[in-house]
Design an enzyme around this catalytic site. Structure first.
Site, PDB file in Angstrom:
ATOM      1  N   HIS A  26       0.716  -1.288  -0.002  1.00  0.00           N
ATOM      2  CA  HIS A  26      -0.129  -0.012  -0.180  1.00  0.00           C
ATOM      3  C   HIS A  26       0.743   1.250   0.152  1.00  0.00           C
ATOM      4  O   HIS A  26       0.930   2.168  -0.613  1.00  0.00           O
ATOM      5  CB  HIS A  26      -0.741  -0.157   1.222  1.00  0.00           C
ATOM      6  CG  HIS A  26      -1.789   1.060   1.476  1.00  0.00           C
ATOM      7  ND1 HIS A  26      -3.071   1.238   1.047  1.00  0.00           N
ATOM      8  CD2 HIS A  26      -1.541   2.405   1.992  1.00  0.00           C
ATOM      9  CE1 HIS A  26      -3.480   2.414   1.307  1.00  0.00           C
ATOM     10  NE2 HIS A  26      -2.366   3.230   1.853  1.00  0.00           N
ATOM     11  N   GLU A  27       1.921   1.250   0.868  1.00  0.00           N
ATOM     12  CA  GLU A  27       2.968   2.425   0.910  1.00  0.00           C
ATOM     13  C   GLU A  27       3.716   2.481  -0.383  1.00  0.00           C
ATOM     14  O   GLU A  27       3.974   3.680  -0.734  1.00  0.00           O
ATOM     15  CB  GLU A  27       3.756   2.353   2.186  1.00  0.00           C
ATOM     16  CG  GLU A  27       2.989   2.366   3.600  1.00  0.00           C
ATOM     17  CD  GLU A  27       2.092   3.494   3.587  1.00  0.00           C
ATOM     18  OE1 GLU A  27       2.722   4.906   3.129  1.00  0.00           O
ATOM     19  OE2 GLU A  27       1.013   3.781   4.206  1.00  0.00           O
TER      20      GLU A  27
ATOM     21  N   HIS B 190       1.720   4.578  -2.850  1.00  0.00           N
ATOM     22  CA  HIS B 190       2.105   6.040  -2.682  1.00  0.00           C
ATOM     23  C   HIS B 190       3.593   6.483  -3.092  1.00  0.00           C
ATOM     24  O   HIS B 190       3.658   7.142  -3.824  1.00  0.00           O
ATOM     25  CB  HIS B 190       1.769   6.484  -1.215  1.00  0.00           C
ATOM     26  CG  HIS B 190       0.591   6.142  -0.686  1.00  0.00           C
ATOM     27  ND1 HIS B 190      -0.453   6.844  -1.168  1.00  0.00           N
ATOM     28  CD2 HIS B 190       0.157   5.583   0.567  1.00  0.00           C
ATOM     29  CE1 HIS B 190      -1.685   6.533  -0.470  1.00  0.00           C
ATOM     30  NE2 HIS B 190      -1.125   5.743   0.530  1.00  0.00           N
TER      31      HIS B 190
END
Length: 400
Positions: free
Chosen positions: A21-22, A25
């Protein structure tokens, strides 16, 4: 041993999901020219790190997710002079939205990939399942040795011998109404002597006596075993449908859409589950539809591994990723959805100011949003602790 392996693997799967998920980003930020200062897996003390380019990558002691430090995520960030032009809050709206939605998109993509793996490897189950107390496959009764080791058995079990059939929906056990599989298991295990089951079959109500076997069952924590009654029956479920790689793509897309609806429905129902979680903590029955913590999900992963049902393991991990993605859509800080809401607000505000021939407004002051953020963090933290307590005191058991 297999339970412990499944538990650890599922916990690592959760950590990897949050880490990716990170990554969503980070990769979006790097692709749009922003500066990513740090990317770490875990929190707490630093175990090790290395630098590649302008980004420090590393691992921290507590594997509870991860974080991505993008220069200038808000106007409150301390920036070096050379970072000002690349500060996130100073970038075009579409770039900021792309970065903030990158993590959400990563969870949805990862969930979809896992669904494809499930479709090819084991098949896709039906999301429309039978009644919670519908009887499934029947077999002989296996006793256990310490450590959860199952002994071999042969022949038919008490359920088959008494005339129970797959698809029978149990409504009462010894005149005690049951509405969940957990209630069915509890009432069966504690009964002594012949058990009377009231079942619904083809529109008829039948009363069927069953003589159970007394067997040993041991808890997962290695505690002392206890003798219980068992009849050799599992919970009913619709069988999965397998696909080849080509046909799995559209089938997985359709399944993902249906699963997404269920995930958002569960998300909406989360506040209403507080009472059910509290009841589970204080000694009541655990509703199998209540949320689970990271510990609870990992425990179910361990049970799935021990039962050899790796398809349940994969399905749980896929559902978790869809839930993480959907949860982060909520327009609440510090979630991604909260940052997206701020970006959209600034864009709409500046459009209105432009129509009035006014210059763009200043970036949103996050300090003014802190009280609301704190309220959400405290409420969310309390909810997580309640869920964890329920998973420790009264865990959901898919394979009682």
């Amino acid at each position: 041993m297999v339970f412990a392996l499944g538990f650890v693997l599922f916990a690592l799967g959760i950590t990897l999901s949050v880490a990716l998920h990170e990554c969503g980003h980070m990769w979006a930020a790097q692709a749009t020219g922003m500066k990513v200062r740090r990317y770490f897996i875990g929190f707490g003390p630093k175990v090790f790190s290395f630098r590649r380019g302008e980004t420090e990558y590393g691992l921290k002691a507590l594997p509870l997710g991860g974080f991505c430090d993008i220069a200038g995520m808000t106007a409150l960030d301390d920036l070096r002079p050379e970072e000002l032009d690349r500060a996130m809050y100073r970038q075009a709206t579409w770039k900021r939205l792309l970065v903030m939605s990158g993590g959400i998109a990563m969870n949805f993509v990862l969930g979809f990939v896992l669904v494809v793996v499930l479709a090819v490897g084991w098949g896709l189950p039906s999301l429309e399942q039978p009644a919670p107390t519908a009887l499934g496959a029947m077999d002989c009764v296996q006793s256990e040795l310490p450590g959860g080791i199952e002994q071999d058995c042969a022949g038919s079990g008490p359920a088959q011998q008494a005339g129970l059939q797959r698809g029978d929906v149990v409504t009462k056990v010894n005149d005690v109404p049951v509405k969940t599989w957990q209630q069915f298991v509890v009432e069966t295990q504690k009964a002594v002597g012949t058990i009377t089951y009231t079942v619904e079959r083809g529109g008829r109500t039948l009363v069927i006596p069953v003589t159970p076997q007394r067997v040993m069952r041991y808890p997962d924590d290695g505690g002392p075993g206890r003798e219980v009654s068992a009849i050799g029956v599992g919970q009913d479920s619709y069988g999965p449908v397998k696909y080849n790689l080509l046909s799995a793509i559209p089938a997985s897309a359709a399944f993902t859409g249906d699963l997404g609806v269920e995930v958002f429905r569960s998300l909406i129902q989360m506040p209403a589950k507080v009472a059910d979680l509290w009841e589970a903590v204080t000694g009541g029955d655990r509703d199998p539809n209540t949320p689970v913590s990271v510990y609870g999900a990992s425990r179910i992963g361990g049970e799935s591994a021990r039962a050899g049902l790796w398809q349940v393991f994969v399905m749980m991990l896929a559902s978790l990723n869809f839930f993480l993605g959907a949860f982060n859509v909520l327009p609440l800080l510090p979630l991604d959805g909260g940052h997206i809401a701020v970006v959209l607000y600034e864009r709409i505000r500046n459009a209105v100011r432009g129509a009035r021939r006014l210059p763009p407004g200043a970036p949103v002051d996050y300090l003014k949003l802190l009280p609301i953020t704190y309220v959400f963090v405290v409420m969310g933290g309390a909810y997580m602790l309640l869920t964890l307590a329920a998973d420790i005191v009264n865990p959901i058991k898919l394979f009682p």
